[in-house]
Design an enzyme around this catalytic site. Sequence first.
Site, short mmCIF file in Angstrom:
data_model
loop_
_atom_site.label_atom_id
_atom_site.label_comp_id
_atom_site.label_asym_id
_atom_site.label_seq_id
_atom_site.Cartn_x
_atom_site.Cartn_y
_atom_site.Cartn_z
N LYS A 134 0.77 -1.25 -0.01
CA LYS A 134 -0.02 0.23 0.13
C LYS A 134 0.79 1.31 -0.04
CE LYS A 134 -3.22 2.57 2.98
NZ LYS A 134 -3.94 2.56 4.35
N ASP A 189 -2.40 10.07 4.17
CA ASP A 189 -3.93 9.71 4.18
C ASP A 189 -4.68 10.77 5.20
OD1 ASP A 189 -6.34 8.46 4.39
OD2 ASP A 189 -5.55 6.51 5.53
N LYS A 240 -10.05 12.56 8.91
CA LYS A 240 -9.65 12.02 10.05
C LYS A 240 -9.58 13.21 11.04
CE LYS A 240 -6.36 8.37 8.33
NZ LYS A 240 -6.99 7.38 9.21
N ASP A 257 1.72 6.04 5.67
CA ASP A 257 0.77 5.07 5.25
C ASP A 257 1.22 4.83 3.71
OD1 ASP A 257 -1.78 3.82 5.64
OD2 ASP A 257 -2.85 5.43 4.60
N ASP A 303 -12.05 7.08 4.05
CA ASP A 303 -10.88 6.64 4.98
C ASP A 303 -10.55 5.23 4.66
OD1 ASP A 303 -8.91 7.24 6.25
OD2 ASP A 303 -9.72 7.18 8.50
N GLU A 305 -9.48 3.59 2.22
CA GLU A 305 -9.00 3.73 0.63
C GLU A 305 -7.80 2.82 0.44
OE1 GLU A 305 -7.54 5.14 3.43
OE2 GLU A 305 -5.38 4.92 3.16
N ARG A 365 -7.57 -0.49 0.66
CA ARG A 365 -8.25 -1.62 0.21
C ARG A 365 -8.54 -1.47 -1.19
NH1 ARG A 365 -12.60 -2.09 4.97
NH2 ARG A 365 -10.74 -1.00 6.06
N1 BES Z 1 -4.34 4.40 7.06
C1 BES Z 1 -5.52 4.12 7.87
C2 BES Z 1 -5.12 3.04 8.88
C3 BES Z 1 -4.04 3.25 10.04
C4 BES Z 1 -4.42 3.70 11.11
C5 BES Z 1 -2.52 3.07 9.78
C6 BES Z 1 -3.55 3.96 12.25
C7 BES Z 1 -1.88 3.49 10.86
C8 BES Z 1 -2.15 3.81 11.96
C9 BES Z 1 -6.37 3.59 6.92
O1 BES Z 1 -6.62 4.05 5.92
C10 BES Z 1 -7.79 3.81 7.47
O2 BES Z 1 -7.95 5.00 7.75
N2 BES Z 1 -8.55 2.77 7.98
C11 BES Z 1 -9.87 3.05 8.64
C12 BES Z 1 -10.94 1.99 8.14
C13 BES Z 1 -12.04 2.41 8.65
C14 BES Z 1 -12.82 3.86 7.96
C15 BES Z 1 -12.91 1.20 8.12
C16 BES Z 1 -9.60 2.82 10.22
O3 BES Z 1 -9.01 1.97 10.46
O4 BES Z 1 -10.11 3.46 11.18
ZN ZN Z 2 -4.76 4.60 4.78
ZN ZN Z 3 -7.59 5.90 5.38
#
Ligand code: BES
Ligand code: ZN
Ligand code: ZN
Length: 493
Positions: free
Chosen positions: A259, A264, A271, A282, A341, A343, A345
């Site tokens: 990824k 992000d 966020k 990220d 968020d 994104e 996947r």
């Molecule tokens: N990049 C984030 C995940 C992340 C969180 C990486 C903390 C490193 C530290 C990812 O893109 C994300 O934001 N995931 C969301 C998914 C949710 C919206 C279903 C998450 O984990 O909150």
């Molecule tokens: Zn992310």
């Molecule tokens: Zn994200």
Amino acid sequence: MELKLITTPASEIQADSLVAICFKDNSTVPELPAGTASLISEAIAAGEFDPKPLETMLVHRPAGTAARRLLVCGAGEHLDMKPVLMRKIAGAAIRALKPLKHRTVAFAFDVGLDEGLAEALACGALLADFETDRLKTDEKLREKHIDTVLVSVPEITPEIEAAFQKGQIMATAQNFTRNLVNEPSNLMTPPKLAEHARAIAAEHGLKLDILDEPRLRQLGCGALLGVAQGSIQPPCLIHLEYTPETPADASVHLALVGKGVTFDTGGVSIKPADGMEKMKYDMAGAASVLGAMIAIAQLKPAVRVSAFAPCVENMVSNNAQRPGDIVRTLSGKTVEVLNTDAEGRLILADALTYAIRHCGATHLVDAATLTGAVVVALGHIHAGLFVNNDELKESILAAAKTAGENFWQLPLDDDYNDYLKSPAADLPNIGGRWGGAVTAAKFLEAFAESKPWAHLDIAGTAWLEEGKPFLAKGPSGLPVRTFVELALAFGRR
Ligand code: BES
Ligand code: ZN
Ligand code: ZN
């Protein structure tokens, strides 16, 4: 920092410091002159030094050695001296001596240093040398460096030499990854990652293809492009390929998919401000597949290996993707973007399809800072492992063990698909409130087309929140070593 194998006896090595590894029974490697040895025993008896792993004690003007200083490093029981511990001890020694501006540091083994330990020592020393201060302008910081690490062994055999070399290749690749991850997002954009891939391909003789935005559009990578559309930074899909001279099995093509979200923000599902700056990491998955290819190109496993890195910036703008948008992935499946968020996947879905359908990948392993949920589940200690195939699972866990990296398997039962229902598209990009790391993995699995596939969720492990005695705080470079060990193991099948 340069590493050198030598055969000079410990007492005669000209260095700023000599490192002695000290065990619970007060014995040391190398064995020290009686006066110095009793000085160490005395410190242990007085409770001033505990020879447990990662404890160190500096001795000034040690009698009977040519080195100016002696660094005594605890190592616990003799039997514990495995590569994992050696990597840490070597690192702890380097990080203890570096601030003292010691230019030449020596390790000495008067008894056998096996290949595993030689590799770990070289690797640990180089990993410990990494810092995150590239953009600090204080010149004094640059003075704290070690130029040469000497490692004295009774005999330099070709096996020891090769292992020592491998440790350096591994650590250099991992440090490359850490440097990319450490860069701020204004300097590390998708085109910048592509530039690094170009340099790697040129230096190491790898095949390179960078799919730019027009090509991604032509192919139909709607999920990747949907994420990218809110940013002024053009997206790309990097494909680096290593082909062995004589593959162990010509039908196998291992794909490492990472990824590469260079920042992000969360997009319109934005966020919170607190901690958002961390989202520069990220792209750690992408950086790790690039780093792994650097080592793979040099260690030459007998298997075809490709790295795929979908690279985008997830921004908020007039042109950003909206919650509720439905995109058509390269696979043909439609996805309802319920949360912008989620994104990672989306871009990985298109990369997996591209690897399988356009490049003939037969086995796939992706690494992604994919979910906060995996951090809740496993903390910063283990990365999450999701895998749809038992043989691949065993290979990954064995590679991880050799590499000294931690993964913990989490479930992939089809029952979790109940959480992934969209009324309007084939799939939603998020599940419900629960099991977030699993539903993210289930989403990816839908694009693996039943090939042996594994997903490593490195959200909690790609960045060290605290420094360790043997490692700087910041990017960890996980899972570069596991990727490389996995490729080597595939080459032996
Ligand atoms: N990049 C984030 C995940 C992340 C969180 C990486 C903390 C490193 C530290 C990812 O893109 C994300 O934001 N995931 C969301 C998914 C949710 C919206 C279903 C998450 O984990 O909150
Ligand atoms: Zn992310
Ligand atoms: Zn994200």
